[in-house]
Design an enzyme around this catalytic site. Structure first.
Site, PDB file in Angstrom:
ATOM      1  N   GLU A 287      -9.347  21.174 -13.250  1.00  0.00           N
ATOM      2  CA  GLU A 287      -8.481  22.237 -12.724  1.00  0.00           C
ATOM      3  C   GLU A 287      -8.170  21.871 -11.287  1.00  0.00           C
ATOM      4  O   GLU A 287      -9.082  21.709 -10.482  1.00  0.00           O
ATOM      5  CB  GLU A 287      -9.212  23.579 -12.794  1.00  0.00           C
ATOM      6  N   CYS A 321      -6.478  28.625  -5.091  1.00  0.00           N
ATOM      7  CA  CYS A 321      -5.520  27.772  -5.792  1.00  0.00           C
ATOM      8  C   CYS A 321      -4.325  28.599  -6.233  1.00  0.00           C
ATOM      9  O   CYS A 321      -3.230  28.090  -6.406  1.00  0.00           O
ATOM     10  CB  CYS A 321      -6.185  27.100  -6.972  1.00  0.00           C
TER      11      CYS A 321
HETATM   12  P1  NAP Z   1     -12.141  18.698  -3.483  1.00  0.00           P
HETATM   13  O1  NAP Z   1     -12.181  18.175  -2.130  1.00  0.00           O
HETATM   14  O2  NAP Z   1     -11.381  17.969  -4.530  1.00  0.00           O
HETATM   15  O3  NAP Z   1     -13.656  18.842  -3.950  1.00  0.00           O
HETATM   16  C1  NAP Z   1     -14.025  19.404  -5.199  1.00  0.00           C
HETATM   17  C2  NAP Z   1     -15.345  18.843  -5.627  1.00  0.00           C
HETATM   18  O4  NAP Z   1     -15.203  17.436  -5.901  1.00  0.00           O
HETATM   19  C3  NAP Z   1     -16.413  18.957  -4.554  1.00  0.00           C
HETATM   20  O5  NAP Z   1     -17.635  19.289  -5.167  1.00  0.00           O
HETATM   21  C4  NAP Z   1     -16.441  17.554  -3.980  1.00  0.00           C
HETATM   22  O6  NAP Z   1     -17.641  17.227  -3.366  1.00  0.00           O
HETATM   23  C5  NAP Z   1     -16.227  16.738  -5.223  1.00  0.00           C
HETATM   24  N1  NAP Z   1     -15.844  15.349  -5.006  1.00  0.00           N
HETATM   25  C6  NAP Z   1     -15.294  14.765  -3.907  1.00  0.00           C
HETATM   26  N2  NAP Z   1     -15.102  13.454  -4.116  1.00  0.00           N
HETATM   27  C7  NAP Z   1     -15.536  13.176  -5.364  1.00  0.00           C
HETATM   28  C8  NAP Z   1     -15.574  11.993  -6.162  1.00  0.00           C
HETATM   29  N3  NAP Z   1     -15.153  10.821  -5.737  1.00  0.00           N
HETATM   30  N4  NAP Z   1     -16.083  12.094  -7.410  1.00  0.00           N
HETATM   31  C9  NAP Z   1     -16.511  13.268  -7.884  1.00  0.00           C
HETATM   32  N5  NAP Z   1     -16.494  14.411  -7.179  1.00  0.00           N
HETATM   33  C10 NAP Z   1     -16.003  14.372  -5.929  1.00  0.00           C
HETATM   34  O7  NAP Z   1     -11.610  20.199  -3.520  1.00  0.00           O
HETATM   35  P2  NAP Z   1     -12.112  21.396  -2.603  1.00  0.00           P
HETATM   36  O8  NAP Z   1     -11.649  21.148  -1.222  1.00  0.00           O
HETATM   37  O9  NAP Z   1     -13.548  21.657  -2.826  1.00  0.00           O
HETATM   38  O10 NAP Z   1     -11.356  22.634  -3.264  1.00  0.00           O
HETATM   39  C11 NAP Z   1     -10.034  22.980  -2.988  1.00  0.00           C
HETATM   40  C12 NAP Z   1      -9.114  22.521  -4.087  1.00  0.00           C
HETATM   41  O11 NAP Z   1      -9.518  23.075  -5.330  1.00  0.00           O
HETATM   42  C13 NAP Z   1      -7.679  22.937  -3.904  1.00  0.00           C
HETATM   43  O12 NAP Z   1      -6.847  21.866  -4.235  1.00  0.00           O
HETATM   44  C14 NAP Z   1      -7.530  24.075  -4.917  1.00  0.00           C
HETATM   45  O13 NAP Z   1      -6.199  24.283  -5.349  1.00  0.00           O
HETATM   46  C15 NAP Z   1      -8.394  23.608  -6.019  1.00  0.00           C
HETATM   47  N6  NAP Z   1      -8.797  24.697  -6.902  1.00  0.00           N
HETATM   48  C16 NAP Z   1      -8.237  24.786  -8.143  1.00  0.00           C
HETATM   49  C17 NAP Z   1      -8.571  25.810  -8.997  1.00  0.00           C
HETATM   50  C18 NAP Z   1      -7.969  25.930 -10.365  1.00  0.00           C
HETATM   51  O14 NAP Z   1      -8.448  26.721 -11.163  1.00  0.00           O
HETATM   52  N7  NAP Z   1      -6.934  25.161 -10.690  1.00  0.00           N
HETATM   53  C19 NAP Z   1      -9.502  26.774  -8.585  1.00  0.00           C
HETATM   54  C20 NAP Z   1     -10.060  26.649  -7.299  1.00  0.00           C
HETATM   55  C21 NAP Z   1      -9.712  25.613  -6.471  1.00  0.00           C
HETATM   56  P3  NAP Z   1     -17.753  17.301  -1.745  1.00  0.00           P
HETATM   57  O15 NAP Z   1     -17.571  18.706  -1.386  1.00  0.00           O
HETATM   58  O16 NAP Z   1     -19.119  16.783  -1.510  1.00  0.00           O
HETATM   59  O17 NAP Z   1     -16.677  16.404  -1.199  1.00  0.00           O
END
Ligand code: NAP
Ligand code: MG
Length: 516
Positions: A287, A321
């Site tokens: 997502e 999001c």
């Molecule tokens: P993010 O930076 O992509 O991080 C999400 C998760 O992925 C974190 O636990 C992060 O760990 C981890 N991660 C980072 N690099 C990785 C890798 N190489 N391999 C595996 N996992 C890795 O996103 P965020 O800043 O936490 O969240 C915001 C985003 O989420 C926005 O784009 C928002 O739109 C989206 N979102 C979407 C939904 C939906 O339902 N579509 C709902 C909520 C949020 P670290 O924190 O340790 O980097």
């Protein structure tokens, strides 16, 4: 018998008794800040020798919420092995018994609701109301997925033929890697974790780095609810350090991810590669981001439109999001709407989330603040800043609610996810053009149309290509079971959290046919 599913009510903070109870929870949690947390693998609190990271309050960066030992790859390996071991017994636990763990966890969480919300006030900078909604949603997910598992465990309707007994059952997949975001640090993390385990899978939960403490509290709650050791392995650590390792692992059967487009696509690509010893195609549920639009039609209730836009854009500093980041207003109402939205936004109280009156707090961390301020600078070139544009209280990561007008639909601030309190305005000549602008992004998560024109609403119903479309209301605030949630295109793998299809993503169907 279990009562039918219903949504957990939100707390009414106009009642003095509720305000006092919440304030007491804030004091209680406030006295517990700064403690140490670390990985929990196979039920054991593992002392990670290496790096420790401080989880801080984004509204007051001097305040340490918790100190969290960071897992490395060796611990990631141990966590996968613990999950693989526990899978052999957990998969045989009857679905109804697995569901009961979720009901018990929901009951425990309901009793400690304000305490969990208070952790989010400190760790994520959420307002009282937003934290309360987050906790209610976590309760909802567990109540909903428990019942869903029980429904899937019923005898499934197959076409019957004489002389044969046929049965279809939904069995689990295996070891899953759960990677949630920080923006719904309880609800999404809990929903992703419990949906996977209720199906009989075991998981490694890698919480988002800004919000590991709330996840640690939740994992302890699951333990208290009777989820056996090894079913949920808590692995705090940086995504760049352990993420690839978990995703690439040959024993990983599925990855359930919610976060940015960039990381989601990376996971999807890596998971597609078959590694030595791997005997399945990994399933990826991703997502991802949004660039969500509200269309405001020429014939509409403009006050309703202004309210819907303001709440959708600036709730939790636009870090949802589903947040509205683009308004497309028909020419006839554009200026009046802009004026009303600016006026309402000025009224929003930006401040310390500890205060009950605060509507909007900080953004999550320095990286987010830098990125958002960078986009505001781009917006200065691409349009006209009509409100905000600056930073706020230097104690925390504050960005002012910002509105940018006269922006072209192709502009970067109109196309890229900013994930902060930044809203852009576009003008459309016709309703057709408005729909075209709304659809002209690579995302497709949420959207709304504010209109009194029945024909226009019907057109939007068909043509506005988003997973969650709302008419005459805000585009945030999806409720579990009521508004199954998830988007199209670069917003993800088209799944629907909190809907009847969701658990199927974590199961496989087995058919046994016996000749009689
Ligand atoms: P993010 O930076 O992509 O991080 C999400 C998760 O992925 C974190 O636990 C992060 O760990 C981890 N991660 C980072 N690099 C990785 C890798 N190489 N391999 C595996 N996992 C890795 O996103 P965020 O800043 O936490 O969240 C915001 C985003 O989420 C926005 O784009 C928002 O739109 C989206 N979102 C979407 C939904 C939906 O339902 N579509 C709902 C909520 C949020 P670290 O924190 O340790 O980097
Ligand atoms: Mg991040």
């Amino acid at each position: 018998m279990l009562e039918p599913y219903r949504n957990e009510p939100f707390t009414d903070f106009t009642l003095e008794s509720n305000r006092q109870a919440f304030a007491a929870a804030l004091r209680q949690v406030g006295a517990e800040l700064g403690r140490e947390y670390g990985p929990v693998i196979g039920g054991e609190r593992v002392s990670a020798g290496g790096r420790r990271a401080s989880s801080i309050n984004p509204a007051d960066t001097q305040q340490v919420v918790g100190i969290v030992a960071q897992a490395d790859r060796a611990l990631a390996e141990r966590a996968i092995q613990a999950a693989a071991g526990a899978f052999e017994t957990w998969k045989r636990v009857p679905p109804s018994a697995r569901a009961r763990c979720l009901y018990k966890a929901a009951a425990l969480l309901r009793r400690r609701k304000h305490e969990f919300s208070a952790w989010m006030v400190y760790e994520a900078g959420k307002s009282w109301t937003e934290s309360d909604i987050d906790t209610a949603e976590a309760i909802d997910f567990m109540e909903f997925y428990g019942r869903e598992m029980e429904r899937l465990a019923e005898r499934q309707p197959l076409t019957r033929i004489p002389g044969e007994d046929n049965e279809l059952t939904y069995i689990p997949l295996g070891v899953g890697v759960i990677i949630p975001p920080w923006n719904f640090p309880l609800a999404i993390m809990a929903g992703m974790t419990t949906s996977a385990i209720v199906c009989g899978n075991t998981v490694v939960l890698k919480p988002a780095s800004p919000t590991p403490v709330i996840a640690a509290k939740f994992v302890a709650l699951l333990e208290e609810a009777g989820v056996p050791a090894g079913v949920v392995n808590y692995l705090p650590g940086s995504g760049s350090e352990v993420g690839d390792y978990l995703v690439d692992h040959s024993q990983t059967r599925f990855i359930s991810f919610t976060g940015s487009r960039e990381v989601g696509l990376r996971i999807n690509e890596r998971a597609a590669k078959t590694n030595p010893g791997q005997k399945w195609i990994k399933r990826v549920i991703a997502e991802m981001g949004g660039k969500d639009t509200i269309i405001v039609d020429s014939d509409c209730d403009l006050d309703l439109a202004a309210e819907a836009v303001t709440l959708s854009a600036f709730g939790f500093s636009g870090q949802k999001c589903s947040a509205c980041s683009r308004v497309v207003a028909l020419r006839e109402v554009h200026d009046a709407l802009l004026e009303k939205v600016v006026a309402r936004t000025r009224q929003l109280i930006v401040g310390q989330p500890l205060e009950p009156s605060t509507y909007m707090g900080p953004v999550i961390d320095d990286k987010a603040m830098g990125k958002i301020m960078g986009y505001i600078e781009i917006g200065r070139e691409e349009g006209t800043i009509v409100l905000g544009g600056g930073q706020g209280d230097p104690r925390g990561y504050y960005v002012e609610p910002t509105i940018i007008a006269d922006v072209a639909p192709e502009a970067r601030v109109a196309q890229e996810e900013i994930f902060g309190p930044v809203l852009v305005f576009h003008r459309a000549e016709t309703f057709d053009e408005a729909i075209a602008i709304a659809n002209r992004t690579e995302y497709g998560l949420t959207g709304a149309v504010i209109s009194r024109n029945r024909a226009h609403l019907e057109r939007a119903r068909d043509e506005f290509h988003v997973g969650n479309l709302y008419f005459n209301r805000k585009c945030t605030g999806a409720l579990v079971g009521v508004h199954p949630f998830g988007g199209f295109n670069m917003s993800g793998t088209d799944s629907k959290a909190g809907g009847r299809d969701y658990l199927l993503l974590f199961t496989q169907a087995k058919v046994v046919s016996e000749k009689l």
